[in-house]
Design a protein around this motif. Sequence first.
Motif, PDB file in Angstrom:
ATOM      1  N   UNK A   1      40.683  36.354  35.800  1.00 36.03           N
ATOM      2  CA  UNK A   1      40.853  36.442  37.245  1.00 36.03           C
ATOM      3  C   UNK A   1      39.961  35.383  37.897  1.00 36.03           C
ATOM      4  N   UNK A   2      40.544  34.491  38.706  1.00 37.63           N
ATOM      5  CA  UNK A   2      39.746  33.469  39.391  1.00 37.63           C
ATOM      6  C   UNK A   2      39.889  32.102  38.766  1.00 37.63           C
ATOM      7  N   UNK A   3      39.516  31.075  39.564  1.00 36.97           N
ATOM      8  CA  UNK A   3      39.804  29.686  39.188  1.00 36.97           C
ATOM      9  C   UNK A   3      38.668  28.976  38.465  1.00 36.97           C
ATOM     10  N   UNK A   4      37.465  29.501  38.551  1.00 30.26           N
ATOM     11  CA  UNK A   4      36.337  28.796  37.929  1.00 30.26           C
ATOM     12  C   UNK A   4      36.121  29.285  36.494  1.00 30.26           C
ATOM     13  N   UNK A   5      35.629  28.391  35.610  1.00 30.20           N
ATOM     14  CA  UNK A   5      35.556  28.748  34.185  1.00 30.20           C
ATOM     15  C   UNK A   5      34.624  29.919  33.878  1.00 30.20           C
ATOM     16  N   UNK A   6      34.991  30.706  32.881  1.00 29.82           N
ATOM     17  CA  UNK A   6      34.166  31.837  32.450  1.00 29.82           C
ATOM     18  C   UNK A   6      33.758  31.731  30.982  1.00 29.82           C
TER      19      UNK A   6
ATOM     20  N   UNK B   1      37.000  22.354  50.885  1.00 32.89           N
ATOM     21  CA  UNK B   1      35.958  23.227  50.329  1.00 32.89           C
ATOM     22  C   UNK B   1      36.249  24.656  50.780  1.00 32.89           C
ATOM     23  N   UNK B   2      36.685  25.477  49.844  1.00 32.45           N
ATOM     24  CA  UNK B   2      37.272  26.776  50.186  1.00 32.45           C
ATOM     25  C   UNK B   2      36.675  27.900  49.354  1.00 32.45           C
ATOM     26  N   UNK B   3      36.460  29.040  50.003  1.00 32.04           N
ATOM     27  CA  UNK B   3      36.110  30.267  49.270  1.00 32.04           C
ATOM     28  C   UNK B   3      37.391  31.053  49.003  1.00 32.04           C
ATOM     29  N   UNK B   4      37.625  31.406  47.773  1.00 31.66           N
ATOM     30  CA  UNK B   4      38.800  32.220  47.435  1.00 31.66           C
ATOM     31  C   UNK B   4      38.488  33.695  47.609  1.00 31.66           C
TER      32      UNK B   4
ATOM     33  N   UNK C   1      38.940  42.874  47.426  1.00 29.23           N
ATOM     34  CA  UNK C   1      38.946  41.516  46.893  1.00 29.23           C
ATOM     35  C   UNK C   1      37.721  41.169  46.081  1.00 29.23           C
ATOM     36  N   UNK C   2      37.820  40.032  45.418  1.00 34.18           N
ATOM     37  CA  UNK C   2      36.689  39.423  44.740  1.00 34.18           C
ATOM     38  C   UNK C   2      36.583  38.008  45.291  1.00 34.18           C
ATOM     39  N   UNK C   3      35.394  37.593  45.667  1.00 37.93           N
ATOM     40  CA  UNK C   3      35.213  36.279  46.261  1.00 37.93           C
ATOM     41  C   UNK C   3      34.621  35.314  45.233  1.00 37.93           C
ATOM     42  N   UNK C   4      35.164  34.107  45.202  1.00 33.26           N
ATOM     43  CA  UNK C   4      34.528  33.077  44.383  1.00 33.26           C
ATOM     44  C   UNK C   4      34.898  31.723  44.949  1.00 33.26           C
ATOM     45  N   UNK C   5      34.107  30.725  44.608  1.00 38.62           N
ATOM     46  CA  UNK C   5      34.375  29.395  45.130  1.00 38.62           C
ATOM     47  C   UNK C   5      35.693  28.882  44.582  1.00 38.62           C
TER      48      UNK C   5
END
Lengths: 390, 390
Positions: free
Chosen positions: A375-380, A77-80, A118-122
């Motif tokens: 940008x980032x791993x979660x869906x948009x 369980x990681x915060x990017x 940076x930008x933080x996301x799960x």
Amino acid sequence: MTGYHAPAPADNGGRARKPDPARGFTAAPSSGPTEPMARRARPIRPPPRLLSRAADISGALRSMTAATFDILGIGNAILDVLARAEDGFLTDQGMRKGSMALIDTARAEAIYAAMGPGVESSGGSAGNTCAVAAALGARVGFLGKVAEDALGEVFAHDIRAAGVTFPTAPLAGGDPTARCLILVTPDGQRTMNTYLGACVAFGEADVDEAMVASAAVTYLEGYLFDPPAAQAAFRRAAALARQAGRQVAISLSDPFCVGRHREAFRAFVARHTDILFANEDEVMSLYEADSFEAAMEAARRDVKLAALTRSERGSVILAGDETHHIPAAPARVVDTTGAGDAYAAGFLAALTRGHALPECGRWGSLAAAECIGHFGARPQSDLKALVGAA
Amino acid sequence: MTGYHAPAPADNGGRARKPDPARGFTAAPSSGPTEPMARRARPIRPPPRLLSRAADISGALRSMTAATFDILGIGNAILDVLARAEDGFLTDQGMRKGSMALIDTARAEAIYAAMGPGVESSGGSAGNTCAVAAALGARVGFLGKVAEDALGEVFAHDIRAAGVTFPTAPLAGGDPTARCLILVTPDGQRTMNTYLGACVAFGEADVDEAMVASAAVTYLEGYLFDPPAAQAAFRRAAALARQAGRQVAISLSDPFCVGRHREAFRAFVARHTDILFANEDEVMSLYEADSFEAAMEAARRDVKLAALTRSERGSVILAGDETHHIPAAPARVVDTTGAGDAYAAGFLAALTRGHALPECGRWGSLAAAECIGHFGARPQSDLKALVGAA
């Protein structure tokens, strides 16, 4: 495409996904591992048929207790923390482009101090897969360890807000929530530096037996081989899933992770895995094969179902003597973070819905393309609309 | 465009911007308010000429001590949590679309629990302006209060990594770092809910006298009128800037914020402000004017220079009897969060570089358009290239 007839998609029963309003973003008390189960009781639907060729096992699947979850992901369980970087930054920092390196606190601090805004996301590999699969309409649970801190609350909020059941108790008084410092170069490639933090505390006790038994597929990320206690949890989850007559899926995560634990991976894949996800480098590293074709044939012998991704060349799905070549979906490459995770999510969401293997591959390709385009791993985007599963 | 001659751009002196590697992301000790000053000593360059019509004051400016900073922003130090939402969500939550509401802990928890998966990035109105101005090559400092917690470290990292000097000591043992829960609707409009947290502790003692005296423009965000101690700090900063013969700029921030503190704003603008930034709603609220034209004329009487933004209709720059109409730069609207902040940044970066007012407006429009084209308030493109200031 040999002799497969797609069963009708299972009824979704209008499952609403609502986050739990009792969970705040300031120091919420830990929840017991079983609490969300009752809250999320859902209409029963027939168990999915998992393998196109598996007429021999589909009868057994149908007679089993109905699954409450389509997919149960288990992972770090990681915060990017994503930032753009030039190639020279990777060289200066001694990073291997495109790979994942494990880092300690001192190195994490040094990299963070040197990197740009940076930008933080799960994030987290299996966590990403769970969020994408839920967006595609699958019923999803996730097990993984955050700390009782601000970043842990962000992770828990995001995965629950994505519609995923996340019961794992946060770690109190130990290391902070894991974070991954991700540098995205102008070619869209991502280079990851993971500080595991609280993930190291994920152990056998965190494997919720009832959840594993009630999930059609238990999906394990290969990165779990890195924290030692998680390896044990990993094996226990697989044993429980098999015991309950469920399917075990594993994603190999990273060629260097495979290299660090090759023998353990090889044994696990051969003995305990039904569904294997890997990219070209990973599967070749696993079997120490000279060619993709050789690795492909080794995977075909080891598992009932393998989905092997090859970036812009699409993916190859192997099931016994069936072979399906799936093209990649067109995408403007912005950031490849999470593309493999998204592919697995699309594949499993379609599979547990009862779709044919080529359709599973198509969902995987579309989910990966959506992920690569931002940008980032979660869906948009609206993923259900994207695959045509309204 | 009446009788203005652009002075030659000042020499930038090849100023490299490097973050401080001594600052980590885990509980860094607080730094004293003056420490980064020495570290960031820069080649001296001639003071910028601030006003096109101000031949009468440019002589005085030239004879002043050279400025070390072009812009010193003072504002609430906030982490943004952005999530997409449908319009119905705003209605259900009783939110006023497009505005900023102050919320307490309980409301923050309730909104966070109800909103979708988020993306975190540094924000705050003046903080955004500082980051954008630094990306455009300006020498920038920022004063604002974070807590000694994970989100505070993220804020400090991001603003320093953007090249901004940020000396304010974090708050120990008080409220957590401020956050703003931002809902972005499909039309790109943002609706903000701010939990001020540690910002309330920003006071007069945090106003670094030497920094204010050495900044060509001290830029104050109107939101600072909300936390009471910050109001006092705000006035002190303005007094110090004036005393040092520097310029004071203010951005009105939000029509409802103006409504909450109208008399104080009106007095501050008339007595202590050189440069006013406001959008149409804000400036009409300030002067309780029936038309934009009436508000415009009131602003013209009150301040030496006003830049009034009107969304897709561009902006109007007023300086004495000069009036410049600046078109908006074309943009695909993804998320308007930070657009006004970016406009002010572009405007001030060009102004302190010695550009003519229409060019200042063009920089503002371009910076705003870049901001509107992506999710989040901080820049994602090469802004120098965008405005042609290599």
